[in-house]
Write a protein that holds these residues in place. Structure first.
Motif, PDB file in Angstrom:
ATOM      1  N   TRP A  12      31.935 -13.922  -8.949  1.00  0.00           N
ATOM      2  CA  TRP A  12      30.931 -12.573  -8.796  1.00  0.00           C
ATOM      3  C   TRP A  12      30.649 -11.954 -10.166  1.00  0.00           C
ATOM      4  CZ3 TRP A  12      30.266  -7.450  -9.955  1.00  0.00           C
ATOM      5  CH2 TRP A  12      29.204  -6.911  -9.164  1.00  0.00           C
ATOM      6  N   ILE A  13      31.509 -11.471 -11.081  1.00  0.00           N
ATOM      7  CA  ILE A  13      31.277 -10.959 -12.444  1.00  0.00           C
ATOM      8  C   ILE A  13      30.496 -12.238 -13.258  1.00  0.00           C
ATOM      9  CG2 ILE A  13      32.356 -10.678 -14.452  1.00  0.00           C
ATOM     10  CD1 ILE A  13      34.943  -9.387 -12.715  1.00  0.00           C
ATOM     11  N   ALA A  14      30.678 -13.518 -12.945  1.00  0.00           N
ATOM     12  CA  ALA A  14      29.917 -14.273 -13.904  1.00  0.00           C
ATOM     13  C   ALA A  14      28.593 -14.435 -13.534  1.00  0.00           C
ATOM     14  CB  ALA A  14      30.408 -15.862 -13.766  1.00  0.00           C
ATOM     15  N   ALA A  15      28.312 -14.517 -11.927  1.00  0.00           N
ATOM     16  CA  ALA A  15      27.031 -14.502 -11.576  1.00  0.00           C
ATOM     17  C   ALA A  15      26.325 -13.021 -11.901  1.00  0.00           C
ATOM     18  CB  ALA A  15      26.957 -14.512 -10.072  1.00  0.00           C
ATOM     19  N   ALA A  16      26.954 -11.925 -11.892  1.00  0.00           N
ATOM     20  CA  ALA A  16      26.216 -10.651 -12.147  1.00  0.00           C
ATOM     21  C   ALA A  16      26.032 -10.523 -13.702  1.00  0.00           C
ATOM     22  CB  ALA A  16      27.357  -9.587 -12.004  1.00  0.00           C
ATOM     23  N   ASP A  17      26.810 -11.107 -14.412  1.00  0.00           N
ATOM     24  CA  ASP A  17      26.623 -11.017 -16.011  1.00  0.00           C
ATOM     25  C   ASP A  17      25.476 -11.994 -16.319  1.00  0.00           C
ATOM     26  OD1 ASP A  17      28.656  -9.252 -16.463  1.00  0.00           O
ATOM     27  OD2 ASP A  17      30.054 -10.652 -17.081  1.00  0.00           O
ATOM     28  N   SER A  18      25.141 -13.137 -15.655  1.00  0.00           N
ATOM     29  CA  SER A  18      24.175 -13.871 -15.961  1.00  0.00           C
ATOM     30  C   SER A  18      23.010 -13.413 -15.539  1.00  0.00           C
ATOM     31  CB  SER A  18      24.500 -15.378 -15.319  1.00  0.00           C
ATOM     32  OG  SER A  18      25.435 -16.023 -16.136  1.00  0.00           O
ATOM     33  N   THR A  19      22.935 -12.747 -14.198  1.00  0.00           N
ATOM     34  CA  THR A  19      21.610 -11.989 -13.783  1.00  0.00           C
ATOM     35  C   THR A  19      21.187 -11.001 -14.634  1.00  0.00           C
ATOM     36  OG1 THR A  19      22.879 -12.363 -11.517  1.00  0.00           O
ATOM     37  CG2 THR A  19      21.073 -10.621 -11.722  1.00  0.00           C
ATOM     38  N   ILE A  20      22.053 -10.210 -14.973  1.00  0.00           N
ATOM     39  CA  ILE A  20      21.776  -9.288 -16.225  1.00  0.00           C
ATOM     40  C   ILE A  20      21.197  -9.847 -17.158  1.00  0.00           C
ATOM     41  CG2 ILE A  20      22.448  -7.440 -17.635  1.00  0.00           C
ATOM     42  CD1 ILE A  20      24.734  -6.692 -15.426  1.00  0.00           C
TER      43      ILE A  20
END
Length: 521
Positions: free
Chosen positions: A302-310
């Protein structure tokens, strides 16, 4: 690290979460008292003004339920314009099961017991229609597990017959047993669309959301029943999502394609986003960590997806750079479009930030909430559209003025009684205690009530930018009960143990259909 090694590590990790419990042995479920956080005083909820609003939502629930119960029960949905019934979810009573957890949280005892009398009568093996593994899991399985958790815990006094509470778990087991052949594939990635009569399926592909939005419900069932098969089935399928292949199907770290070959477990594209078809996979990554902190690997994904989204997907319309939207993508090419469905993303970022104690996720989520709020306040009805875009090279001529003012243009003007914007208002309020989010939720609820009320209930509409909402689609979705009315109620309602905690320590977690389940202990 090779692709094979990554998958093996993921499988080993998820396998380590399988507990040594005897097969088919129910666990003892204690009765729970209200949980108090030890992280300082709770926010000030439940003012008289908010309580009156909460009661107004309860009144709408009663109106909706009375119409459904009078004209459609035990079919799946009400067609409110002409007081007839619809069966889009196999005729098992989708609106009834979806309404159970909302009726429980509202304390609607009569409705609760009407539903509890119905559920033991359902024969899950009997349907002439295609069965969706995904929809059946989030609505029926999730609804029964939530009802069981609430009625064997803090709301046990609402059940007239304790045998009907036991039947919720028994029927959840029966349903899962009927669904479980979906996982009998070469890879373990399940089929989604099932034919119960022939034990058949509709093809060789499944989707990111429809595979990745099973784990919470099936793991909860394993924990309650003691049958580890349910856990192992969804763990095996989840492995293909946390270690995706080929590498091209992950165009940004943590952000994946949409379609998966059921035979091989390989992704077949690199298209996606926080939109329908992908959305709730990302949602469940952080929610599984809330359910059981041993799911650290899903938290990290989730952190990886969230950081990439930002970093990669954040987009500000040229005509309204003050707004923040999340773009979709095809490979590394951004598509400046989104959906009402995707507006859960602000709430999910806020929840993740609270649980992880990382302020940047909360702040980003609040910015997304602002953008989705604008999709509501910009239309003639005060309701956001099903789909919208902000690509300045593709603005329809008849919406150029609208785009310049609002920052987006409408690509599908319908409203299907969706909850996602109000859902994110709820998470924003629980994190900040700012009453503006209560006001926004109330304004949205009033607009929806004014525009979709018809006949014996509430209906989807065809055009949110027409003053009267266009035409009625004559369909009252089951998630109207499960989600729209629940989030509209909870944001105004007093403090309770199932409310999302301001401090990131939650005793309950909501599935994607807004059914609260007790976290693992």
């Amino acid at each position: 690290m090779t692709r094979f090694t990554s998958l093996a590590l993921g499988a080993a990790f998820l396998s380590s979460l399988t507990y040594a419990l005897p097969s088919n042995t129910p666990l003892n479920t204690p009765r729970y008292n209200n949980v108090k956080n030890n992280c300082g005083p709770p926010p000030s909820y439940g003012t008289p003004h908010a309580i009156s609003r909460a009661q107004a939502v309860v009144d709408v629930f009663k109106t909706s339920w009375d119409g459904y119960y009078t004209y459609a029960f035990p079919s799946d949905e009400l067609e409110p314009v002409n007081n007839t019934a619809s069966n889009s979810r196999n005729g098992w009573g989708a609106s009834a099961v979806d309404a159970l957890s909302t009726a429980l949280l509202m304390g609607e005892t009569e409705t609760v017991n009407q539903i509890l009398e119905h559920i033991p009568t359902i024969d899950w093996s009997q349907t002439s229609d295609e069965v969706s593994l995904f929809e059946t899991t989030i609505r029926y399985l999730g609804g029964m597990l939530s009802g069981y958790d609430l009625l064997s815990g803090p709301l046990s006094h609402l059940a007239d017959d304790p045998a009907n509470v036991d039947a919720l778990l028994a029927q959840a087991i029966n349903l899962a047993n009927n669904l479980s052949y979906a996982f009998e594939t070469p890879s373990g990635v399940p089929w989604n669309n099932l034919d119960f009569a022939t034990r058949g399926n509709d093809g060789s592909e499944n989707g990111l959301a429809t595979v990745g939005t099973l784990i919470l419900e099936w793991v909860r069932l394993a924990d309650l029943s003691g049958n580890e098969t349910y856990r192992s089935l969804v763990h095996k399928a989840e492995n293909y999502l946390i270690a995706p292949s080929p590498a091209s199907s992950e165009p940004f770290p943590g952000l994946l394609g949409t379609n998966i070959n059921v035979t091989t477990g390989l992704f077949t594209d690199a298209k996606g986003g926080w939109v329908g078809g992908s959305d709730s996979f990302y949602e469940y990554l952080i929610k599984m960590y809330i359910y059981n902190p041993r799911y650290e690997l899903l938290r990290d994904r989730w952190i990886a997806a969230a950081d990439s989204t930002i970093k990669y997907l954040t987009s500000h319309p040229v005509s309204r750079p003050d707004l923040t939207f999340v773009a979709a993508y095809d490979g590394t090419t951004l598509r400046l479009r989104s959906q009402h469905l995707a507006c859960f993303d602000g709430g999910n970022f806020i929840l993740g930030g609270q649980v992880l104690g990382i302020e940047k996720y909360i702040n980003y989520g609040l910015a997304l909430v602002e953008g989705c709020h604008d999709t509501y306040t910009s239309t003639a009805t005060g309701i956001g559209p099903e789909q919208f875009a902000w690509d300045p090279t593709s603005v329809p001529a008849n919406q150029s003025g609208f785009f310049n003012t609002s920052g987006f243009y409408i690509t599908d003007p319908s409203y299907d009684l969706r909850p996602e914007v109000i859902e994110s208002f709820y998470y924003a309020y629980r994190a900040t205690s700012d009453p503006k989010y209560q006001d926004w939720a109330w304004e949205a609820f009033v607009a929806i009530n004014a525009t979709t009320r018809v006949g014996s209930g509430y209906s989807a509409i065809t055009n949110v930018n027409a003053p009267d909402g266009g035409d009625f689609s004559n369909f009252q979705e089951s998630f109207w009960f499960a989600e729209v009315l629940k989030y509209s109620y909870l944001i105004q309602a007093p403090e309770a143990e199932w409310q999302v905690s301001k401090y990131g320590k939650n005793e309950w977690v909501f599935n994607t259909e807004a059914h609260p389940v007790r976290v693992s202990h």
